[in-house]
Write a protein that holds these residues in place. Structure first.
Motif, mmCIF file in Angstrom:
data_model
loop_
_atom_site.group_PDB
_atom_site.id
_atom_site.type_symbol
_atom_site.label_atom_id
_atom_site.label_comp_id
_atom_site.label_asym_id
_atom_site.label_seq_id
_atom_site.Cartn_x
_atom_site.Cartn_y
_atom_site.Cartn_z
ATOM 1 N N THR A 124 47.531 32.235 37.746
ATOM 2 C CA THR A 124 48.305 31.213 37.050
ATOM 3 C C THR A 124 48.085 29.881 37.752
ATOM 4 O O THR A 124 48.020 29.808 38.982
ATOM 5 C CB THR A 124 49.801 31.561 37.002
ATOM 6 N N SER A 154 51.895 36.113 45.463
ATOM 7 C CA SER A 154 52.141 34.669 45.495
ATOM 8 C C SER A 154 51.191 34.018 46.487
ATOM 9 O O SER A 154 51.190 34.344 47.679
ATOM 10 C CB SER A 154 53.595 34.388 45.899
ATOM 11 N N CYS A 191 47.936 39.678 39.482
ATOM 12 C CA CYS A 191 48.361 38.324 39.133
ATOM 13 C C CYS A 191 48.488 37.508 40.413
ATOM 14 O O CYS A 191 49.322 37.811 41.276
ATOM 15 C CB CYS A 191 49.694 38.353 38.383
ATOM 16 N N ASP A 203 49.825 34.340 41.602
ATOM 17 C CA ASP A 203 50.753 33.319 41.120
ATOM 18 C C ASP A 203 50.530 32.000 41.855
ATOM 19 O O ASP A 203 50.405 31.973 43.077
ATOM 20 C CB ASP A 203 52.188 33.808 41.333
ATOM 21 N N THR A 239 52.938 33.834 33.978
ATOM 22 C CA THR A 239 53.131 35.054 34.766
ATOM 23 C C THR A 239 53.726 36.160 33.913
ATOM 24 O O THR A 239 53.328 37.327 34.020
ATOM 25 C CB THR A 239 54.046 34.762 35.970
#
Length: 423
Positions: A212, A49, A124, A126, A28
């Protein structure tokens, strides 16, 4: 302060990355640092997330609700959809033009100078595989393959099918509410907003999605549909942690940016492989091993191999083989998983651990990657690292990645009876 793309930026061959590795390796943080290198965490970076209960695209792209206002339809947006709209505003602010082409498709047109003003926007996701990616990310995975770049002497056209379709927008009682939620309220976006309403909101070319990934008992695996559409990085192999240089690193990561091509053409290939013949023969040799298995490669893989070579622009045979080596790591080896039976050679099925598809592939690659096939520090066999360099800017030389990975996968097969690419 307004930024432009750095002169030494490395353009990715695909805007969807899977960063796999054990917890705490900095996956991350890597995405954050990439966003900071070209933009800012407040503008060009979005961290989302992933939740284990995500099972449909509305969890990430939003949905129509009729629960309020006497059953009138309104669109419930998400952080991800708002970030996608923010990336579109950056394209419009760079004075790139949106127009409708002859096929009634919404198209972005501009030139290289304008493109240099458009920064990459990093989304991103996560812990991406806490939920089944094929379910909540299905719309993105499908639309991703419709991206189309066309270049003509420094000028380009870009087109992509819509994520948020015009039929969905037309159902809304008050379209201005959606406009406000997506940040297009300024009058300078009037024309573009009308086009989005008529043709839909597609993937902006400057959006890079990086997921990720941890592989453990709490997460989901990836189907080949996902793997085929992504660049998969074993983070520990591409960006290893060096404890000895914790306070003062000896290497630095290249600054990455969005792809500029969707389909490979001979005009863009480097001189070392000007007609693509070498890369084509390389992939044919690999595919001979994968023939009659679920892991066989198709046209998409060839296009992406050529795009990888175009992105790397190798100057000699060692650099060309370095691009092939990274392609194996990002696109081929992540597809391979299974037990002894699944990985047994089709013409010599065996339960012994001496022969497998992995050992046959290693034999072929020893010939095809002859200039870099070593795991020792033989300076004549080292290859260029295409994603890192020394802190002084000089080339970082490393050992062949795919040889070490194949040996690791084979050892895992022998030890536990099952193997995969994922750490």
């Amino acid at each position: 302060m307004k930024k432009n793309l750095p002169n030494d930026v490395t353009f990715l061959s695909k805007p969807f990355l899977l960063l796999a590795g054990i917890s705490g390796t900095g996956k991350t943080r890597f995405v954050r640092e990439q966003a900071k290198a070209t933009g800012s965490l407040s503008d060009t970076y979005c961290l989302t997330s992933v939740r284990p209960d995500w099972h449909e695209p509305s969890d990430i792209l939003g949905y129509i609700s009729r629960l309020g206002r006497d059953g009138h339809a309104e669109y419930i947006t998400t952080d991800v959809l708002q970030f996608i709209a923010r990336a579109w505003r950056a394209i419009i602010d760079a004075e790139l033009e949106l127009k409708v082409d002859g096929d009634c498709r919404l198209t972005v047109t501009g030139n290289q100078d304008q493109l240099n003003q458009v920064l990459p926007y990093w989304l991103c996701l996560d812990e991406m595989n806490l939920a089944p990616v094929e379910q909540y990310f299905a719309d993105y995975l499908s639309v991703l393959e419709t991206r189309e770049w066309q270049w003509n002497k420094g000028n380009f056209n870009y087109h992509c099918d819509p994520l948020l379709k015009p039929a969905t927008i037309k159902q809304l009682e008050d379209i201005n509410e959606l406009r406000n939620a997506l940040g297009f309220v300024d009058v300078k976006y009037d024309r573009e907003w009308k086009l989005f309403c008529a043709y839909g909101l597609s993937l902006p070319f400057n959006l890079i999605v990086a997921g990720t990934v941890n592989m453990d008992e709490t997460t989901h695996g990836f189907s080949r549909k996902v793997i085929d559409r992504a660049l998969s990085f074993d983070f520990g192999d591409f960006f290893p942690n060096d404890f000895d240089h914790f306070f003062e690193s000896k290497v630095t990561h290249n600054t990455l940016s969005y792809p500029l091509y969707s389909h490979a053409t001979a005009d863009n290939l480097p001189v070392i492989d000007s007609d693509g013949h070498k890369s084509i023969e390389f992939l044919k040799a690999v595919n001979q091993v994968l023939d009659n298995t679920p892991f066989k490669l198709a046209f998409r893989a060839l296009n992406e191999l050529l795009l990888a070579v175009i992105s790397a622009q190798p100057k000699d045979e060692q650099q060309l083989q370095a691009a092939w080596d990274d392609f194996l790591m990002c696109k081929v080896l992540p597809r391979i998983e299974g037990d002894y039976d699944k990985l047994a050679l089709i013409d010599k099925a065996t339960t012994s651990n001496e022969q497998s598809l992995l050992t046959k592939l290693a034999t072929i690659l020893e010939r095809e990657l002859s200039n870099i096939w070593t795991t020792t520090n033989d300076v004549n066999k080292l290859r260029t690292d295409l994603y890192r360099k020394n802190v002084d800017g000089s080339t970082l030389s490393i050992n062949c990645r795919s040889k070490a990975k194949l040996a690791w996968m084979q050892q895992r097969l022998e030890h536990s009876g099952f193997t995969s690419f994922w750490p």
